[in-house]
Design an enzyme around this catalytic site. Structure first.
Site, mmCIF file in Angstrom:
data_model
loop_
_atom_site.group_PDB
_atom_site.id
_atom_site.type_symbol
_atom_site.label_atom_id
_atom_site.label_comp_id
_atom_site.label_asym_id
_atom_site.label_seq_id
_atom_site.Cartn_x
_atom_site.Cartn_y
_atom_site.Cartn_z
ATOM 1 N N ARG A 50 63.968 26.898 105.510
ATOM 2 C CA ARG A 50 64.579 26.790 104.178
ATOM 3 C C ARG A 50 64.559 25.355 103.645
ATOM 4 O O ARG A 50 65.474 24.929 102.937
ATOM 5 C CB ARG A 50 66.031 27.293 104.214
ATOM 6 C CG ARG A 50 66.175 28.772 104.501
ATOM 7 C CD ARG A 50 65.851 29.597 103.255
ATOM 8 N NE ARG A 50 66.284 30.955 103.393
ATOM 9 C CZ ARG A 50 67.362 31.474 102.799
ATOM 10 N NH1 ARG A 50 68.110 30.742 102.036
ATOM 11 N NH2 ARG A 50 67.667 32.735 102.983
ATOM 12 N N TYR B 166 68.334 45.126 104.094
ATOM 13 C CA TYR B 166 68.637 44.830 102.684
ATOM 14 C C TYR B 166 68.350 46.023 101.783
ATOM 15 O O TYR B 166 69.084 46.301 100.831
ATOM 16 C CB TYR B 166 67.829 43.618 102.198
ATOM 17 C CG TYR B 166 68.371 42.301 102.714
ATOM 18 C CD1 TYR B 166 69.504 41.722 102.144
ATOM 19 C CD2 TYR B 166 67.768 41.648 103.775
ATOM 20 C CE1 TYR B 166 70.013 40.522 102.628
ATOM 21 C CE2 TYR B 166 68.271 40.447 104.267
ATOM 22 C CZ TYR B 166 69.395 39.889 103.685
ATOM 23 O OH TYR B 166 69.897 38.711 104.167
ATOM 24 N N ARG C 235 68.398 24.302 97.838
ATOM 25 C CA ARG C 235 69.444 23.696 97.017
ATOM 26 C C ARG C 235 69.998 22.377 97.509
ATOM 27 O O ARG C 235 70.632 21.643 96.755
ATOM 28 C CB ARG C 235 70.605 24.700 96.861
ATOM 29 C CG ARG C 235 70.300 25.790 95.876
ATOM 30 C CD ARG C 235 71.328 26.876 95.968
ATOM 31 N NE ARG C 235 71.281 27.446 97.310
ATOM 32 C CZ ARG C 235 71.937 28.541 97.681
ATOM 33 N NH1 ARG C 235 72.732 29.147 96.839
ATOM 34 N NH2 ARG C 235 71.837 29.013 98.905
ATOM 35 N N ARG D 153 65.629 24.237 89.280
ATOM 36 C CA ARG D 153 66.394 25.478 89.336
ATOM 37 C C ARG D 153 67.344 25.618 88.144
ATOM 38 O O ARG D 153 67.691 26.725 87.744
ATOM 39 C CB ARG D 153 67.140 25.492 90.665
ATOM 40 C CG ARG D 153 67.988 26.651 90.955
ATOM 41 C CD ARG D 153 67.216 27.918 91.219
ATOM 42 N NE ARG D 153 68.181 28.918 91.601
ATOM 43 C CZ ARG D 153 69.025 29.475 90.755
ATOM 44 N NH1 ARG D 153 68.968 29.180 89.482
ATOM 45 N NH2 ARG D 153 69.914 30.349 91.172
ATOM 46 N N ASP E 96 60.447 34.492 98.714
ATOM 47 C CA ASP E 96 61.567 35.133 99.392
ATOM 48 C C ASP E 96 61.070 36.352 100.140
ATOM 49 O O ASP E 96 60.052 36.935 99.771
ATOM 50 C CB ASP E 96 62.649 35.557 98.394
ATOM 51 C CG ASP E 96 63.973 35.765 99.120
ATOM 52 O OD1 ASP E 96 64.652 34.775 99.402
ATOM 53 O OD2 ASP E 96 64.302 36.922 99.439
HETATM 54 O O1 CP3 Z 1 61.914 27.916 103.981
HETATM 55 C C1 CP3 Z 1 61.637 27.674 102.773
HETATM 56 O O2 CP3 Z 1 61.855 26.572 102.245
HETATM 57 C C2 CP3 Z 1 60.945 28.750 101.969
HETATM 58 C C3 CP3 Z 1 61.797 29.487 101.166
HETATM 59 C C4 CP3 Z 1 62.603 30.684 101.662
HETATM 60 C C5 CP3 Z 1 63.608 31.242 100.835
HETATM 61 N N1 CP3 Z 1 64.036 32.398 101.383
HETATM 62 C C6 CP3 Z 1 64.056 30.667 99.565
HETATM 63 C C7 CP3 Z 1 65.382 31.027 99.033
HETATM 64 C C8 CP3 Z 1 62.506 31.494 102.798
HETATM 65 C C9 CP3 Z 1 61.639 31.314 104.021
HETATM 66 C C10 CP3 Z 1 63.410 32.591 102.592
HETATM 67 C C11 CP3 Z 1 63.540 33.704 103.554
HETATM 68 C C12 CP3 Z 1 64.689 34.604 103.438
HETATM 69 N N2 CP3 Z 1 65.252 35.134 102.307
HETATM 70 C C13 CP3 Z 1 65.366 35.171 104.540
HETATM 71 C C14 CP3 Z 1 64.989 34.954 105.982
HETATM 72 C C15 CP3 Z 1 65.326 33.591 106.422
HETATM 73 C C16 CP3 Z 1 66.748 33.383 106.830
HETATM 74 O O3 CP3 Z 1 67.336 32.422 106.317
HETATM 75 O O4 CP3 Z 1 67.240 34.134 107.663
HETATM 76 C C17 CP3 Z 1 66.393 36.003 104.049
HETATM 77 C C18 CP3 Z 1 67.389 36.769 104.880
HETATM 78 C C19 CP3 Z 1 66.293 35.976 102.635
HETATM 79 C C20 CP3 Z 1 67.107 36.746 101.671
HETATM 80 C C21 CP3 Z 1 67.846 35.829 100.782
HETATM 81 N N3 CP3 Z 1 67.276 35.111 99.737
HETATM 82 C C22 CP3 Z 1 69.220 35.532 100.801
HETATM 83 C C23 CP3 Z 1 70.204 36.096 101.797
HETATM 84 C C24 CP3 Z 1 69.450 34.615 99.757
HETATM 85 C C25 CP3 Z 1 70.766 34.045 99.320
HETATM 86 C C26 CP3 Z 1 71.020 32.878 100.203
HETATM 87 C C27 CP3 Z 1 71.868 31.855 99.540
HETATM 88 O O5 CP3 Z 1 72.085 30.882 100.265
HETATM 89 O O6 CP3 Z 1 72.273 32.013 98.400
HETATM 90 C C28 CP3 Z 1 68.230 34.332 99.127
HETATM 91 C C29 CP3 Z 1 67.991 33.400 98.008
HETATM 92 C C30 CP3 Z 1 67.146 32.209 98.332
HETATM 93 N N4 CP3 Z 1 65.947 32.274 98.984
HETATM 94 C C31 CP3 Z 1 67.388 30.855 97.939
HETATM 95 C C32 CP3 Z 1 66.274 30.120 98.369
HETATM 96 C C33 CP3 Z 1 66.006 28.653 98.140
HETATM 97 C C34 CP3 Z 1 68.575 30.340 97.153
HETATM 98 C C35 CP3 Z 1 68.279 30.696 95.739
HETATM 99 C C36 CP3 Z 1 68.848 29.745 94.723
HETATM 100 O O7 CP3 Z 1 68.210 28.719 94.427
HETATM 101 O O8 CP3 Z 1 69.915 30.053 94.183
#
Ligand code: CP3
Length: 357
Positions: free
Chosen positions: A27, A153, A31, A40, A76
């Site tokens: 990740r 999900y 943010r 964003r 994502d």
């Molecule tokens: O690693 C990276 O930099 C690449 C980007 C990446 C994102 N999501 C961007 C993101 C990756 C590899 C993911 C994978 C992902 N997404 C997973 C598996 C990885 C893990 O952490 O276990 C899962 C379970 C998701 C589903 C998901 N997407 C969730 C649960 C959320 C909300 C999380 C939160 O903290 O709000 C997201 C949104 C998300 N995906 C964000 C980002 C940068 C935040 C979005 C924002 O900018 O508001």
């Protein structure tokens, strides 16, 4: 030879010799970076994912700002269920949400078979663009959720505490669950193969929710599908990383999927896992993400602990044990990367030289 200026990450994935331990952060585009938040502010999360210029731009940010040894394409895991026909919304502070969760046989029959080059073309375009902009500086990683993690999900409709709905499905209607998992397996294999064709140098399969299953259920509802994906994927030398968070009962089982690298969370001792696996795979991890809340001295000593636990030799990719937390100071993430770069060379001194001194 690859045409990359820095291929430490790929060499470590293949357990080849490196002069130091490579490092990237799960990740890493997100943010905690003010430069990410600036973009964003103007675009919502899904628009960023679907606009190749924006996705490529934030993919490169941690390479420029933090100095990581690999980029991971900004996207994502939930773009696959969306492409299969589900309605994805990202809610500020609440995470992802599907308004039409999959619960019945009818819902399952409505899930479309995806053509990644058509339905997820925006991801492939982002990959090509990010590759071009990286210009060979570091490798680019592609990723997908595992079928099981995607299923949670799709069935729950959102994040969950107890996963009651998806567990009701697997215990009461296992064949329906397997039907969806089979569809997802096909989709993930096609998707990751397309990403490789589009230019990623490695892929990571995230099984974020593998750890909520008993060992038997994990094998039945997650592991066998990940193994099938790896066997179906079209790839040449591109390594596959399998990160099954919280699944720590038997690393040999995880290695049996055919993954080249296993990602570890911070609840295990990476050195012990290395001993068990005896070089079957490379290992990625596994600093507690919350260590980045500490001061620099503490971060340094915790980095050294992970390096010492893995010990001398190749096949270690430094990472956190899960994603970086959104309220971490960027300078602490940079300090982590700098400490790995500075402290790890002594774990890579050639054995013959080592003995003589
Ligand atoms: O690693 C990276 O930099 C690449 C980007 C990446 C994102 N999501 C961007 C993101 C990756 C590899 C993911 C994978 C992902 N997404 C997973 C598996 C990885 C893990 O952490 O276990 C899962 C379970 C998701 C589903 C998901 N997407 C969730 C649960 C959320 C909300 C999380 C939160 O903290 O709000 C997201 C949104 C998300 N995906 C964000 C980002 C940068 C935040 C979005 C924002 O900018 O508001």
């Amino acid at each position: 030879m690859s045409n990359l200026q820095n291929d430490l990450f790929l060499r470590a994935c293949r357990r080849e010799e490196t002069e130091r331990t490579p490092v990237w952060i799960m990740r890493q585009a997100g943010r905690y970076l003010p430069q990410y938040r600036m973009i964003r502010e103007k675009a919502d999360f899904l628009t960023m994912c679907k606009t190749p210029e924006l996705a490529a731009q934030v993919t490169l940010q941690p390479v420029d700002i933090i100095g990581v040894d690999a980029a991971i394409i900004f996207s994502d895991i939930l773009v696959i269920p969306e492409a299969m026909g589900m309605n994805l919304e990202m809610h500020e502070g609440k995470g992802p949400m599907f308004h039409n969760p999959v619960r019945t046989r009818d819902d399952v029959s409505r899930l479309k078979r995806i053509d990644p080059w058509k339905d997820l073309k925006y991801v492939m375009d982002a990959v090509s663009l990010a590759k071009k902009e990286l210009n060979g500086r570091v490798p680019l990683i592609g990723f997908s959720g595992s079928p099981w993690t995607l299923l949670t999900y799709m069935v729950e409709g959102k994040g969950s505490k107890n996963f009651s709905i998806v567990k009701k499905l697997i215990y009461n209607y296992p064949s329906l669950a397997h039907e969806i998992l089979n569809k997802l397996t096909e989709a993930v294999a096609d998707y990751l193969s397309a990403k490789i064709e589009a230019g990623v140098n490695a892929v990571q399969i995230f099984d974020t929710w593998g750890g909520i299953l008993s060992p038997n259920d994990f094998e039945e509802f997650s592991l066998q599908y990940v193994a099938k994906i790896i066997s179906l994927m079209k790839r040449k030398k591109e390594p596959v990383i399998f990160f099954a968070k919280g699944v720590n009962y038997d690393p040999t089982k995880l290695a049996s999927t055919g993954a080249d690298v296993l990602g570890l969370d911070w609840t295990v001792d990476i050195g012990k896992v290395r001993n068990i696996l005896q070089g079957k795979t490379a290992l990625q991890g596994n600093l507690d993400p919350a260590v980045l809340y500490a001061n620099k001295e503490k971060i340094k000593s915790e980095v050294i602990k992970v390096l010492e636990s893995y010990g001398c030799g190749n096949g270690h990719i430094f990472n956190l044990g899960h994603g970086i937390l959104p309220d971490v100071e960027p300078e602490n993430a940079k300090a982590l990367v700098d400490f790995v770069k500075k402290e790890s060379p002594r774990f890579h001194v050639k054995e013959s030289l080592n003995k003589g001194t």
